[in-house]
Each structure stands twice: as structure tokens, then as C-alpha cells.
Design a protein around this motif. Sequence first.
Motif, mmCIF file in Angstrom:
data_model
loop_
_atom_site.group_PDB
_atom_site.id
_atom_site.type_symbol
_atom_site.label_atom_id
_atom_site.label_comp_id
_atom_site.label_asym_id
_atom_site.label_seq_id
_atom_site.Cartn_x
_atom_site.Cartn_y
_atom_site.Cartn_z
ATOM 1 N N LEU A 273 0.829 -1.204 0.000
ATOM 2 C CA LEU A 273 0.000 0.000 0.000
ATOM 3 C C LEU A 273 0.866 1.257 0.000
ATOM 4 O O LEU A 273 0.587 2.217 -0.740
ATOM 5 C CB LEU A 273 -0.914 -0.009 1.221
ATOM 6 C CG LEU A 273 -1.781 1.229 1.440
ATOM 7 C CD1 LEU A 273 -2.770 1.406 0.295
ATOM 8 C CD2 LEU A 273 -2.513 1.157 2.778
ATOM 9 N N ILE A 274 1.929 1.273 0.796
ATOM 10 C CA ILE A 274 2.841 2.426 0.804
ATOM 11 C C ILE A 274 3.471 2.618 -0.573
ATOM 12 O O ILE A 274 3.558 3.743 -1.083
ATOM 13 C CB ILE A 274 3.929 2.228 1.880
ATOM 14 C CG1 ILE A 274 3.307 2.215 3.276
ATOM 15 C CG2 ILE A 274 4.986 3.322 1.780
ATOM 16 C CD1 ILE A 274 4.299 1.935 4.386
ATOM 17 N N ASP A 275 3.897 1.513 -1.183
ATOM 18 C CA ASP A 275 4.535 1.593 -2.495
ATOM 19 C C ASP A 275 3.584 2.159 -3.546
ATOM 20 O O ASP A 275 3.962 3.013 -4.360
ATOM 21 C CB ASP A 275 5.011 0.193 -2.898
ATOM 22 C CG ASP A 275 5.813 0.206 -4.185
ATOM 23 O OD1 ASP A 275 6.663 1.101 -4.341
ATOM 24 O OD2 ASP A 275 5.585 -0.670 -5.032
ATOM 25 N N HIS A 316 11.898 0.602 4.665
ATOM 26 C CA HIS A 316 13.082 1.146 4.009
ATOM 27 C C HIS A 316 13.269 0.548 2.616
ATOM 28 O O HIS A 316 13.658 1.260 1.669
ATOM 29 C CB HIS A 316 14.316 0.889 4.873
ATOM 30 C CG HIS A 316 15.557 1.545 4.360
ATOM 31 N ND1 HIS A 316 16.465 0.890 3.551
ATOM 32 C CD2 HIS A 316 16.033 2.809 4.521
ATOM 33 C CE1 HIS A 316 17.455 1.709 3.246
ATOM 34 N NE2 HIS A 316 17.222 2.885 3.815
ATOM 35 N N ASP A 317 12.999 -0.735 2.464
ATOM 36 C CA ASP A 317 13.094 -1.353 1.142
ATOM 37 C C ASP A 317 12.092 -0.730 0.170
ATOM 38 O O ASP A 317 12.388 -0.557 -1.022
ATOM 39 C CB ASP A 317 12.840 -2.857 1.245
ATOM 40 C CG ASP A 317 13.962 -3.577 1.971
ATOM 41 O OD1 ASP A 317 15.048 -2.989 2.101
ATOM 42 O OD2 ASP A 317 13.749 -4.725 2.412
ATOM 43 N N VAL A 318 10.921 -0.390 0.667
ATOM 44 C CA VAL A 318 9.916 0.265 -0.184
ATOM 45 C C VAL A 318 10.432 1.622 -0.668
ATOM 46 O O VAL A 318 10.338 1.951 -1.867
ATOM 47 C CB VAL A 318 8.590 0.434 0.580
ATOM 48 C CG1 VAL A 318 7.574 1.188 -0.262
ATOM 49 C CG2 VAL A 318 8.033 -0.922 0.979
ATOM 50 N N LEU A 319 10.992 2.409 0.238
ATOM 51 C CA LEU A 319 11.482 3.735 -0.129
ATOM 52 C C LEU A 319 12.659 3.652 -1.100
ATOM 53 O O LEU A 319 12.748 4.442 -2.055
ATOM 54 C CB LEU A 319 11.882 4.510 1.126
ATOM 55 C CG LEU A 319 10.759 4.809 2.122
ATOM 56 C CD1 LEU A 319 11.296 5.564 3.326
ATOM 57 C CD2 LEU A 319 9.637 5.599 1.461
ATOM 58 N N VAL A 320 13.568 2.704 -0.872
ATOM 59 C CA VAL A 320 14.716 2.549 -1.764
ATOM 60 C C VAL A 320 14.260 2.158 -3.166
ATOM 61 O O VAL A 320 14.727 2.691 -4.176
ATOM 62 C CB VAL A 320 15.708 1.515 -1.195
ATOM 63 C CG1 VAL A 320 16.783 1.171 -2.214
ATOM 64 C CG2 VAL A 320 16.343 2.040 0.083
ATOM 65 N N SER A 321 13.325 1.226 -3.233
ATOM 66 C CA SER A 321 12.811 0.805 -4.539
ATOM 67 C C SER A 321 12.143 1.965 -5.271
ATOM 68 O O SER A 321 12.394 2.185 -6.465
ATOM 69 C CB SER A 321 11.819 -0.341 -4.363
ATOM 70 O OG SER A 321 11.178 -0.652 -5.573
ATOM 71 N N PHE A 322 11.324 2.711 -4.575
ATOM 72 C CA PHE A 322 10.649 3.843 -5.206
ATOM 73 C C PHE A 322 11.654 4.899 -5.656
ATOM 74 O O PHE A 322 11.550 5.445 -6.775
ATOM 75 C CB PHE A 322 9.639 4.445 -4.229
ATOM 76 C CG PHE A 322 9.006 5.708 -4.730
ATOM 77 C CD1 PHE A 322 8.078 5.687 -5.756
ATOM 78 C CD2 PHE A 322 9.347 6.935 -4.170
ATOM 79 C CE1 PHE A 322 7.497 6.854 -6.219
ATOM 80 C CE2 PHE A 322 8.771 8.101 -4.624
ATOM 81 C CZ PHE A 322 7.844 8.055 -5.651
ATOM 82 N N GLY A 323 12.635 5.209 -4.807
ATOM 83 C CA GLY A 323 13.636 6.202 -5.180
ATOM 84 C C GLY A 323 14.444 5.789 -6.402
ATOM 85 O O GLY A 323 14.725 6.605 -7.281
ATOM 86 N N ARG A 324 14.825 4.528 -6.471
ATOM 87 C CA ARG A 324 15.578 4.040 -7.621
ATOM 88 C C ARG A 324 14.758 4.159 -8.911
ATOM 89 O O ARG A 324 15.275 4.558 -9.957
ATOM 90 C CB ARG A 324 15.983 2.581 -7.401
ATOM 91 C CG ARG A 324 17.099 2.384 -6.392
ATOM 92 C CD ARG A 324 17.301 0.905 -6.095
ATOM 93 N NE ARG A 324 17.669 0.157 -7.279
ATOM 94 C CZ ARG A 324 18.926 -0.046 -7.703
ATOM 95 N NH1 ARG A 324 19.930 0.479 -7.020
ATOM 96 N NH2 ARG A 324 19.177 -0.748 -8.783
#
Length: 608
Positions: A273-275, A316-324
Motif C-alpha cells: 500500500l505504501i509503495d 526502508h526497502d519500499v522507499l529505496v525501490s521507489f527512489g531508484r
Amino acid sequence: MITPDFELSQDPDFLTIIIRVPYARVSELDLFFEGEDFKFYVKPYFLRLTLPGRVVENGREKASYDTDKGTFTIQLPKESPGQYFEGLDMLTSLLAPKKSRTAKPLVEEIGVPADLEEEEEEEFDWEVEQTLHKEAAEGPLSLQCYYGFGNLRSGVFQRLQDELGDVIDVKDPDQTPTDERRMKRLEAEAAKFDPDHYLADFFEDEAIQHILKYKPWWVDAREKMMALQGESSQSDSPTSVIFSEEEREQLRKFTNKSYLLDKRSRHHVYLGLIDILLAYCYEICVNEGDKNVESSWNVRKLSATLCWLECFTSIHDVLVSFGRRVVCYPLYRHFGLVTRAFNDTVMILQLGRAAVLKCLLDIHRIFRESDPAYILNDLFITDYCIWIQRVKSKKLAALSESLQKTTLTKSHLGFELEELEAAAVLVLEEESKLTAAGMVSRQQLPSSESETSDSEESSSTSSSETEGSDSNERESSTAEDGKINSLQGVLQEERTAPLIDCNGLRQGTNASTLEVSDEKSKASLQSTSVAGKLIEELEEQMHTAMRLSEQPEGLASASGFALQEQEENRVSEPARFPRVTPGKGDFLEVPSKTNPLLFLCSTNEDED
């Protein structure tokens, strides 16, 4: 029966239900309410609601009908005045029968752990317990991969091979386990990253800065909620988020479901959901709330949950994936947009499930209008829209707090963005220095030109002075030549007089060479038999004049040769007429003017 359009609101004492029943037979109205049950019937409409709080029939209830609008307005007294009814916007949940909310499913899996049921009071831990991956046994039927909402689907893309490439990036999701999907996703992102595109957006960010100034609807809703916090302790205020008529219609069309999710699956659902919300916030920001043909692509491409069927294990994995994915795929690749989407997602979660549901409904509409992205509605968004209506606001508040505490920097993305930016800044500084040096040289160029002009003026002045001196020299030499010519004339007269007899006949003369040029006059004197002191002095002056005068080399040599012959034949050679050679520069010429001595001699002879 037709389910009518309806909406609910409340005040401290009453629950108000507005029902739109155009062209209804009002005379056949049937109304029932007790506790949490509410039933309404007027042909051809039927409405049954399960209320989030209890109402009571005590004589204060009211009902009215507006014939122009075709709406019923019903006010029901609350059993406990002042009680706040939560979730009045969750229309799909309200339409569900009461028994479906409490009864266990008809089909129950044996040996299901106790944590399948949703915990009500437990503090939610957003970090999933990780275990080592175990390879499945080899075999054509041993590998069965799951995906979708709560990992409840499998085999979907085996039936939709034609639409597969346009929806997701993973090639064979039904035979690709989660770890392999993640590895392939990271490889694809690394191959797609373009440093030039990123640096272009980093330095030329005027358009991006304009985009970041846009304020979506949840900013105003957040301000309203903060203003109402002093009046009510509840954050899910009905005035903070308002659903449109289209959104309420979509909620009525959803089929209510119950989801059997274990603890691990629930964590995947929350993180997914966050992603999805991060990708949606990016789309709303860059397009400033408008939809276009790229909206569907932006949402599904930036969300690894939708594009790679990713199952995350931490925030944190969600944020890293989105940023990439933001710095690899869309038109605007700027880390400031990652931060903006992060803050907007926190704000939406703080607003509660009504705000989350409104965003999910918008995503559902975007995918519904895009072919073949509608498949993602069946796999994820529809289930999210139904599931979120039963999620406690307390869980979303805890999720928002955990997300807000998580930090993301450029170094976490793995593309060495900070080093890349520092190198680019150094290059720009060097270029600016070179440009400044070029500006200085261009500024010095006019001064050098002025110096050059000054030198040219001085040189022209000196040249004019030189020309003046040369003219003076020429004038002096001309004067000297004039003197020499006058002497030559006198000498010619003296030389000619003895050679002419009274009859006007020339008796004899030595070979004389006379040369006249355009620039300067040159005279060559030939000696006669009569020697005298005056002749020698004039001859010396003639030699001096010839040396001073500028004459061509051939003429000078010819003159010298003639003078040498004059000296040799001064006495011994008899007087004779010279032979004129045409085309030569050395010749004797008979004077064009008549010698005045001849006239004198003839006159005297006549008188005699």
C-alpha cells in the motif's frame, strides 16, 4: 432491487442518512432501524446498512422527502449522544450484511494459526521476520509462484500472455519466485539508469521547482484536520475527506469480501500500500492533479509492487525501490520528487482510511480507463479498496508514524548520486573559470586594439614625417638638379659656340650622351678638343650629380660607359656625329630648340 445512492453524516446527537430515489413510489415506503441495523425500501429501491454505531427509536427520529430532488433525509437518534461513528464514508463496508462481518468463513483451512484473525489492540510491528530462502524441489509442477493482493493469486498471466508485456516487467511471473524477481528488477534498474538525464534534471530544475509548489487536495484536508483536532480527538473527521458522486457510485459497485491473511501477508499488504501510494503521489505532483495518457504508466512503472509483483519486507526497502525507479524511468528524475512523494504519503496516512480510500479509487479509475492496465485492478486495487474500509485508523496511524521515522538518502539508492553530482559541480566550476578567462581576454581585446590604433596613428605620423622629410629631400635634390641642369645649359652653350661657323654648319663634335628620364634628368657630357679649367670643374660637378641621383642600374651603367668613352676620346678622337640606335637608352639627340648662337651668327653675317 436497485441499490440507491446514499450518504451518511453525523452530529453529536443524530446520524443523518440521505437517500436518492428518483421516480420512486413514495406511498410504499418501508423503514426499519434498530441498534446497528438499518433497512429502507421504496419500490424499486432497497437499501440495507450495517451502521458503525448504535441508534435508538425514542420519538426524536425524523424523515422528510424532497419531491424536486427525489431524496429522503432521515435523522436517527444515537443511543449514546456525543458518540463518534467512525467509517461513515466506507460505503462498501456499510453495505455488507452484519453476519459477514462477524461469522467465520464457510470454508476454513485446517491448522490455520491463530494470528490469521486481525489483531485489534496489538501494537503493529512493521518489520517482517525474515527467514532464509529454501530452494523448491525441481520439477515442472513443483514451482508455483503467487502474487497479487496478499499473494492470493497465481496462474493469472498464463491466461493473459498477450497483455503481459504491457502491464508488468517480469517475464514469467508464474514461474519466477520472489527473490529472482527482486534480482532481475535491480538489474533492470541499473541498466536503465542514465547519469546524463539525472544531471540534466539536477542542474536545470526550473520545471521541477514549479511542480514542487503544487498543493494537492490532501494538503487542505490535512490543514482542516489539524484545525479540528482541538475540537475532537478523532482524526477521521467526516469533513476532512469528501467523496464525489462518482466515487460513491464506485464504492456501491464493489462486492464486499473477507480476506484470510496471515501476519506475513498482512505485512506485505501494508508495505505494498505504501509503495502504490508513493507512485500515485508522484503522478499527482508532476501532472498537478490532471490526468493524461501517461498517468497509468507512471503509477504502475514507479511501483515495484505493480510492475514487478514485488513483496517487500521493510519500509526502508519500499522507499529505496521507489527512489531508484524515480531516477531511472519517468520524465522528471529528481530526488526532490522522491522526498515530496514521501511527505505526501505520510500526510495521506495521517488523514486516515478515508483519504487512503479516495486515492485508491482514483487509481482504480486510472487503470480502468487504460487498456490493459485494468488487469492490475483485478490483481490489486479492487481488493485494496474493499480491504482498506475495514482497517482500523489506529493501524494506519502507526504505519504513518513508522514511515515518518524512516530516512532515505541518495546514498541508499546505489547509483552514487552524490559522487556524480560532486563531479559535475567540479566540471561546471572549471568551465566557469574558462569562461571567465575568455571574458577577460575579450575585455582586454578592445584595449589592445586601441593600443594598436595608437601605434598605427604614431606610425602614420612617423611615416608622414618620413614622407615629409623625403619630400624635402626630393625638393632639395630637385633644386640641386635644377642647378646642375642650368650648369649643363651653360656648358652646352659654351661647347656649342666654337663648333658652329658663321654659315651655321656644325664642324665637329665629340660623342655626347644625353639621357632624360621621367623622374630625374641625367646628363652625360662628352669632352671636346678644347680643354679648359671651367670644363673640368663642370665635369666634376656632373659626376657628383650623377652619383647623387637615383637612376636605374642599366642607365647608370650606360652613363658610366659613356663617360669612360668620353675620357678616352677627349683629344684623340675627331668630332663625329653619333649613331642613333633605336630602342636603346643611350643615344645622342639633336636639340629640338634652335641654338640662339646660330641666329646671332647669321644676323651678324647679314649685317656684314
